[in-house]
Each structure stands twice: as structure tokens, then as C-alpha cells.
Design a protein around this motif. Structure first.
Motif, PDB file in Angstrom:
ATOM      1  N   LYS A 241       0.766  -0.866  -0.116  1.00 49.04           N
ATOM      2  CA  LYS A 241      -0.301   0.048   0.322  1.00 49.04           C
ATOM      3  C   LYS A 241       0.544   1.313  -0.036  1.00 49.04           C
ATOM      4  N   ALA A 242       2.106   1.341   0.469  1.00 49.54           N
ATOM      5  CA  ALA A 242       2.948   2.207   0.837  1.00 49.54           C
ATOM      6  C   ALA A 242       3.660   2.677  -0.481  1.00 49.54           C
ATOM      7  N   LEU A 243       4.192   1.559  -0.895  1.00 49.35           N
ATOM      8  CA  LEU A 243       4.544   1.907  -2.393  1.00 49.35           C
ATOM      9  C   LEU A 243       3.793   1.926  -3.383  1.00 49.35           C
ATOM     10  N   PHE A 244       2.520   1.264  -3.777  1.00 47.24           N
ATOM     11  CA  PHE A 244       2.195   1.667  -4.748  1.00 47.24           C
ATOM     12  C   PHE A 244       1.310   2.210  -4.917  1.00 47.24           C
ATOM     13  N   SER A 245       0.634   2.707  -3.254  1.00 46.81           N
ATOM     14  CA  SER A 245      -1.011   3.290  -3.680  1.00 46.81           C
ATOM     15  C   SER A 245      -0.108   5.001  -2.337  1.00 46.81           C
ATOM     16  N   GLY A 246       0.204   4.797  -2.236  1.00 48.17           N
ATOM     17  CA  GLY A 246       0.349   6.253  -0.571  1.00 48.17           C
ATOM     18  C   GLY A 246      -0.701   6.634  -0.249  1.00 48.17           C
ATOM     19  N   VAL A 247      -0.310   7.693   0.435  1.00 47.46           N
ATOM     20  CA  VAL A 247      -1.594   8.685   0.442  1.00 47.46           C
ATOM     21  C   VAL A 247      -2.571   9.512  -0.186  1.00 47.46           C
ATOM     22  N   ASN A 248      -1.100  10.361  -0.837  1.00 45.63           N
ATOM     23  CA  ASN A 248      -0.816  11.493  -1.754  1.00 45.63           C
ATOM     24  C   ASN A 248      -0.272  11.061  -3.070  1.00 45.63           C
ATOM     25  N   VAL A 249       0.700  10.348  -2.397  1.00 46.64           N
ATOM     26  CA  VAL A 249       1.892  10.021  -4.017  1.00 46.64           C
ATOM     27  C   VAL A 249       1.754   8.683  -3.824  1.00 46.64           C
ATOM     28  N   PRO A 250       2.611   7.684  -4.656  1.00 46.43           N
ATOM     29  CA  PRO A 250       2.794   6.179  -3.989  1.00 46.43           C
ATOM     30  C   PRO A 250       4.492   6.682  -3.688  1.00 46.43           C
TER      31      PRO A 250
ATOM     32  N   THR B 170       7.017   5.816  -5.943  1.00 48.97           N
ATOM     33  CA  THR B 170       8.237   7.118  -6.764  1.00 48.97           C
ATOM     34  C   THR B 170       8.637   8.681  -6.088  1.00 48.97           C
ATOM     35  N   MET B 171       8.677   8.915  -4.798  1.00 45.04           N
ATOM     36  CA  MET B 171       8.928   9.211  -3.984  1.00 45.04           C
ATOM     37  C   MET B 171      10.597   9.162  -3.577  1.00 45.04           C
ATOM     38  N   LEU B 172      10.880   7.785  -3.672  1.00 46.12           N
ATOM     39  CA  LEU B 172      12.040   7.617  -3.717  1.00 46.12           C
ATOM     40  C   LEU B 172      12.676   7.474  -4.944  1.00 46.12           C
ATOM     41  N   PHE B 173      12.672   7.240  -5.902  1.00 47.30           N
ATOM     42  CA  PHE B 173      12.881   7.663  -6.596  1.00 47.30           C
ATOM     43  C   PHE B 173      13.225   9.042  -7.166  1.00 47.30           C
ATOM     44  N   ASN B 174      12.555  10.082  -6.170  1.00 44.03           N
ATOM     45  CA  ASN B 174      12.552  10.976  -7.073  1.00 44.03           C
ATOM     46  C   ASN B 174      13.848  11.322  -5.880  1.00 44.03           C
ATOM     47  N   SER B 175      14.371  11.347  -4.462  1.00 42.22           N
ATOM     48  CA  SER B 175      14.905  11.356  -3.312  1.00 42.22           C
ATOM     49  C   SER B 175      16.555  10.779  -4.006  1.00 42.22           C
TER      50      SER B 175
ATOM     51  N   THR C 258       6.001  22.090  -6.625  1.00 43.29           N
ATOM     52  CA  THR C 258       4.568  21.674  -6.357  1.00 43.29           C
ATOM     53  C   THR C 258       3.224  21.100  -7.162  1.00 43.29           C
ATOM     54  N   ASP C 259       4.501  20.677  -7.520  1.00 44.53           N
ATOM     55  CA  ASP C 259       3.421  19.429  -7.596  1.00 44.53           C
ATOM     56  C   ASP C 259       4.090  17.480  -7.344  1.00 44.53           C
ATOM     57  N   PRO C 260       3.000  16.732  -6.459  1.00 44.54           N
ATOM     58  CA  PRO C 260       2.600  15.806  -5.906  1.00 44.54           C
ATOM     59  C   PRO C 260       4.570  14.933  -6.607  1.00 44.54           C
ATOM     60  N   GLU C 261       4.085  14.683  -7.512  1.00 42.14           N
ATOM     61  CA  GLU C 261       4.463  13.623  -8.399  1.00 42.14           C
ATOM     62  C   GLU C 261       6.567  13.987  -8.287  1.00 42.14           C
ATOM     63  N   MET C 262       6.642  15.479  -7.669  1.00 40.65           N
ATOM     64  CA  MET C 262       8.097  15.841  -7.548  1.00 40.65           C
ATOM     65  C   MET C 262       8.493  15.765  -5.936  1.00 40.65           C
ATOM     66  N   ASN C 263       7.328  15.364  -5.502  1.00 45.45           N
ATOM     67  CA  ASN C 263       7.901  14.972  -3.743  1.00 45.45           C
ATOM     68  C   ASN C 263       8.822  14.207  -3.939  1.00 45.45           C
ATOM     69  N   THR C 264       9.910  14.561  -2.294  1.00 40.96           N
ATOM     70  CA  THR C 264      10.839  13.377  -2.031  1.00 40.96           C
ATOM     71  C   THR C 264      10.253  12.765  -1.244  1.00 40.96           C
ATOM     72  N   ILE C 265      10.855  12.046  -0.624  1.00 42.68           N
ATOM     73  CA  ILE C 265      10.171  11.047   0.313  1.00 42.68           C
ATOM     74  C   ILE C 265      10.510  11.583   1.706  1.00 42.68           C
ATOM     75  N   VAL C 266      11.172  12.620   1.948  1.00 39.69           N
ATOM     76  CA  VAL C 266      11.397  12.837   3.032  1.00 39.69           C
ATOM     77  C   VAL C 266       9.860  14.297   3.582  1.00 39.69           C
ATOM     78  N   MET C 267       9.417  14.605   2.371  1.00 38.10           N
ATOM     79  CA  MET C 267       8.365  15.230   2.286  1.00 38.10           C
ATOM     80  C   MET C 267       6.985  14.532   2.646  1.00 38.10           C
ATOM     81  N   GLY C 268       7.620  13.895   2.057  1.00 39.36           N
ATOM     82  CA  GLY C 268       5.866  12.844   1.770  1.00 39.36           C
ATOM     83  C   GLY C 268       5.771  12.219   3.242  1.00 39.36           C
ATOM     84  N   ILE C 269       6.965  12.207   4.197  1.00 37.06           N
ATOM     85  CA  ILE C 269       6.614  11.233   5.085  1.00 37.06           C
ATOM     86  C   ILE C 269       6.122  12.763   5.999  1.00 37.06           C
TER      87      ILE C 269
END
Length: 285
Positions: free
Chosen positions: A67-76, A79-84, A227-238
Motif C-alpha cells: 500500500k505504501a509503495l504503490f498507493s501511498g497517501v498522496n503519492v506512491p 515515486t518519492m523514493l525515485f525522486n529522492s 508544487t507538483d506532488p509527483e516531484m515530492n521527495t521521501i522526506v517531504m512525503g513522510i
């Protein structure tokens, strides 16, 4: 004499035993919160909020992590792990490349004001990102690099600390090597790539580990320019997973995300541990 030696061995043995006991206790104290986070990521929400919290893993491991990896809360989280990962590697590699070249120029090239330029670079240590964040944001926005990997990476790739450390190491390289390379007809850049860079391998490894973790833990700068959620990093996501108001936090998913966020830095540190230690303590490069 034999009794004295026997007594010294016994004292050393007792001291070594106590040292290991305290080290094990210290590791357990540090590891216990991580273990609790892992346990919380494998149980259900009611098991977390209802005391006492379990100390053994539950049976929801695959459900919570998928659920965390592929769904998440706002962004999977994937995706955030890849950005980071892109940001951390880009910052680490960029800082090392620029610092190697600038330190090489300061040490091996004679040009007017080279020491002035070096101390100007060194003085930038007094200007952290928080101090220059507004003009930096204006420059990045002017180049149209908001919500981009370039905007995440380029403003953070200059490093006065790495330049200083490489300069100090280059000063320890014997001048005879540069003279021999010049006699053999090697160009400055050939001398740089074939001699200086290989000799700096352990220093590069040590700095890569430190700079990778520095880039991975960035929060303020990515928060400002994305501002695009798809560019969030993992620290921001947490941080964004924590609800506002009376909403209930999905603690198993948050804890699973926290554990996933620790994995890449741990892999980098463990895989480069030997070179990292040599780069910090080895005096014979």
C-alpha cells in the motif's frame, strides 16, 4: 614479572569485556526505536492505537508495504523514493566533480588571485541554503526549473567543504608526480584523470557517503520549489502523511514509509563502509 603480565592481561580482558557490553547496550538503545517502527509497519491500525503496542511483527507486512509503495497517501512511495534517489545522487556527484576540478585548479594552476578565489569559496560556508534561499529561488524560477530535477539538484551542488578537503589532499601529493607527468608530455587534464583522481578514490568515497545522506535528507529546498506532488521527495512525503485537524493518521503506512526511507542510505553506507573509513582515517593515500 609473570604475575604482572598476568594481571595486565586480566585487566585488559575485563576492560574489553566491559567495552563490548556497553557497545551492545548502546546498539540496542539506538536500534529499539527502529525495531518499534518496523513492528508498527507490520500490524493493523487498531493494534497500534490500542495499548500496549506489540513488540513482535504482525501479519500485515505485505499489505502495508505494498500500500505504501504503490498507493501511498498522496503519492506512491516508490515515486518519492525515485525522486529522492535522483536528487541525492545528483547532489553528491555534482559536488564531488565541481570540488575536484576547483581544488585541482587552485593547487596546480598559477593565476592571479587564486588564493583570493579560494578564500571566497571557503567563506561561502557562512552562507547556508536558508540564508540565500530567496535569491536562489528567484534564479531557479527565472530559468524555469521549478518542479524539475535540475531545480532540485543544481542550486545545491557547490560545496566549499569538499573543495577545501580536496585541496588539502592535493597539497600532500608529491610535486615530483606533476613534474614527471609534465616531462612525459601529459596535459594537465591527463594528469588530473590518470593520477590525481585515482589517488583521491578513498576521499571521493567518503565524501560521496556524506553528501548522499545530505542530499537524501533535504527538506526545505524541495518543499519550496516543488508544487507538483509527483516531484515530492521521501522526506517531504513522510511529513505530508501526517493529517491535519481531526483526521486519523494511517500509522502502519507511515511507519512502512519511514522504514523504506532508511533503506537507500543504509545500503550506501554499508556498501561503501570500507572506503568510507579509509577515506576518513587513512593517511597513506
Amino acid at each position: 614479572m609473570a604475575r604482572e603480565i598476568h594481571g595486565m592481561v586480566e585487566k585488559r580482558g575485563a576492560g574489553l569485556w566491559l567495552t563490548h557490553v556497553f557497545m551492545i547496550l548502546g546498539v540496542l538503545v539506538i536500534f529499539f526505536p527502529i525495531w518499534l517502527a518496523f513492528v508498527a509497519s507490520t500490524v493493523t491500525q487498531p493494534e497500534i492505537v490500542k495499548p500496549p503496542m506489540p513488540l513482535l511483527p504482525g501479519d500485515q507486512f505485505w499489505e502495508n508495504y505494498s500500500k505504501a509503495l504503490f498507493s501511498g497517501v498522496n503519492v506512491p512511495v516508490a515515486t518519492m523514493l525515485f525522486n529522492s534517489l535522483v536528487m541525492a545522487i545528483g547532489i553528491a556527484v555534482g559536488k564531488i566533480v565541481i570540488s575536484l576540478l576547483s581544488a585541482f585548479a587552485i593547487v596546480y594552476f598559477r593565476f592571479p588571485g587564486r588564493m583570493v578565489f579560494f578564500w571566497m569559496i571557503f567563506l561561502t560556508l557562512m552562507l547556508p541554503v536558508e540564508v540565500r534561499i530567496v535569491p536562489t529561488y528567484e534564479v531557479v524560477a527565472g530559468f524555469g526549473m521549478l518542479n524539475s530535477y535540475g531545480g532540485l539538484i543544481f542550486p545545491l551542488i557547490a560545496s566549499a567543504t569538499a573543495t577545501f578537503l580536496f585541496r588539502q589532499f592535493f597539497l600532500t601529493i608529491p610535486d615530483e608526480l606533476a613534474e614527471a607527468a609534465r616531462v612525459d608530455g601529459a596535459s594537465p587534464m591527463r594528469f588530473f584523470w590518470d593520477i590525481v583522481v585515482p589517488m583521491s578514490r578513498t576521499n571521493v568515497a567518503a565524501l560521496f557517503v556524506i553528501l548522499f545522506i545530505y542530499g537524501w535528507n533535504q527538506y526545505l529546498w524541495p518543499l519550496l520549489i516543488t508544487t507538483d506532488p509527483e516531484m515530492n521527495t521521501i522526506v517531504m512525503g513522510i511529513k505530508q502523511m501526517f493529517p491535519s485537524g481531526d483526521d486519523t493518521a494511517d500509522w502502519p503506512v507511515i511507519m512502512a514509509t519511514s522504514i523504506l526511507a532508511m533503506i537507500p542510505p543504509v545500503i550506501v553506507v554499508v556498501s561503501m563502509q570500507r572506503l568510507f573509513i579509509r577515506g576518513l582515517v587513512d593517511s597513506e593515500k
